[in-house]
Design a protein around this motif. Structure first.
Motif, PDB file in Angstrom:
ATOM      1  N   GLU A 257       0.730  -1.187   0.102  1.00  0.00           N
ATOM      2  CA  GLU A 257       0.232   0.098  -0.139  1.00  0.00           C
ATOM      3  C   GLU A 257       0.807   1.200   0.040  1.00  0.00           C
ATOM      4  OE1 GLU A 257      -3.132   0.196   3.035  1.00  0.00           O
ATOM      5  OE2 GLU A 257      -3.312  -1.942   2.949  1.00  0.00           O
ATOM      6  N   GLU A 258       0.415   2.199  -0.593  1.00  0.00           N
ATOM      7  CA  GLU A 258       1.206   3.637  -0.834  1.00  0.00           C
ATOM      8  C   GLU A 258       0.999   4.195   0.707  1.00  0.00           C
ATOM      9  OE1 GLU A 258       1.121   6.302  -3.989  1.00  0.00           O
ATOM     10  OE2 GLU A 258       0.398   4.702  -5.325  1.00  0.00           O
ATOM     11  N   ILE A 259       2.062   4.630   1.283  1.00  0.00           N
ATOM     12  CA  ILE A 259       1.820   5.631   2.268  1.00  0.00           C
ATOM     13  C   ILE A 259       1.956   6.922   1.916  1.00  0.00           C
ATOM     14  CG2 ILE A 259       2.750   5.929   4.493  1.00  0.00           C
ATOM     15  CD1 ILE A 259       3.895   3.157   4.539  1.00  0.00           C
ATOM     16  N   ILE A 260       1.089   7.722   2.355  1.00  0.00           N
ATOM     17  CA  ILE A 260       1.061   9.291   2.084  1.00  0.00           C
ATOM     18  C   ILE A 260       1.298   9.776   3.205  1.00  0.00           C
ATOM     19  CG2 ILE A 260      -0.317  11.167   1.395  1.00  0.00           C
ATOM     20  CD1 ILE A 260      -2.220   9.202  -0.067  1.00  0.00           C
ATOM     21  N   TYR A 261       2.267  10.750   3.008  1.00  0.00           N
ATOM     22  CA  TYR A 261       2.935  11.466   4.327  1.00  0.00           C
ATOM     23  C   TYR A 261       2.370  12.771   4.097  1.00  0.00           C
ATOM     24  CZ  TYR A 261       6.412   7.667   4.865  1.00  0.00           C
ATOM     25  OH  TYR A 261       6.851   6.462   5.085  1.00  0.00           O
ATOM     26  N   ILE A 262       1.721  13.316   5.286  1.00  0.00           N
ATOM     27  CA  ILE A 262       1.320  14.639   5.403  1.00  0.00           C
ATOM     28  C   ILE A 262       2.399  15.514   6.354  1.00  0.00           C
ATOM     29  CG2 ILE A 262      -0.588  16.162   6.243  1.00  0.00           C
ATOM     30  CD1 ILE A 262      -2.383  13.817   5.434  1.00  0.00           C
ATOM     31  N   SER A 263       2.704  16.467   5.616  1.00  0.00           N
ATOM     32  CA  SER A 263       3.775  17.396   6.636  1.00  0.00           C
ATOM     33  C   SER A 263       2.877  17.957   7.994  1.00  0.00           C
ATOM     34  CB  SER A 263       4.383  18.713   5.793  1.00  0.00           C
ATOM     35  OG  SER A 263       3.372  19.434   5.427  1.00  0.00           O
ATOM     36  N   LYS A 264       3.709  18.215   8.738  1.00  0.00           N
ATOM     37  CA  LYS A 264       3.363  18.870   9.894  1.00  0.00           C
ATOM     38  C   LYS A 264       2.789  20.059   9.744  1.00  0.00           C
ATOM     39  CE  LYS A 264       4.681  19.350  14.587  1.00  0.00           C
ATOM     40  NZ  LYS A 264       5.967  19.240  15.798  1.00  0.00           N
TER      41      LYS A 264
END
Length: 175
Positions: A13-20
């Protein structure tokens, strides 16, 4: 260890990173939305599709609005509650219309003014097209108002019929 052949590779699964920073901006947007809703009058808020938790929070916000620290903390609670709401786009759209951010009413009035001028200039052909487009308009009354306004424009007297035609179009179209 060697990989076993014959087994299909597992789908990752693709992991979507969201910045702080993005999370903070989103939290700030919810906080501003909550503050806008809290500033509204009770009748305006009734038009919004708020859930029971938000309605109760707005009642409390009205009571503590003169206490700055408690009100600020309560706005944080409202923002947190707004994050869980599914119909946030609908709420935003209704608020935009209520606060007239898109100037929709002004644009509509300009269109009605242009329609009035075109009706006076073109006559019955445009009357029929207008009635097809807006079926709530009474044909006989519209034709009478157009004739009266056209007469006034020809003899250059005060524009009573001109104003009546605009008012009738505005009432009929903006319902």
């Amino acid at each position: 260890m060697a990989k076993k052949k014959g087994k299909p590779a597992e789908i990752e699964e693709e992991i979507i990173y969201i910045s702080k920073s993005e999370l903070k901006r989103e939290a700030q947007e919810f906080h501003q939305l909550g503050a806008e809703i809290a500033k509204m009058g009770k009748k305006q808020r009734e038009r919004l599709p708020l859930n029971d938790d938000l309605k109760a929070a707005m009642v409390v916000a009205d009571k503590i609005s003169n206490k700055s620290d408690a009100y600020r903390r309560h706005l944080n609670y409202i923002a947190k509650t707004l994050r869980t709401v599914e119909n946030i786009e609908e709420i935003n759209a209704i608020i935009d219309i209520m606060l007239n951010k898109n100037n929709q009413a002004e644009v509509m009035i300009k269109k009605i003014e242009q329609l009035r001028d075109d009706l006076i200039a073109q006559g019955d052909d445009l009357v029929n097209q207008t009635i097809e487009q807006y079926p709530t308009i009474d044909r006989q009354k519209l034709r009478q108002l157009v004739r009266n306004a056209a007469k006034e424009v020809k003899i250059e007297k005060p524009a009573k019929g001109y104003k009546e035609l605009f008012q009738y179009l505005k009432e009929s179209i903006m319902r």
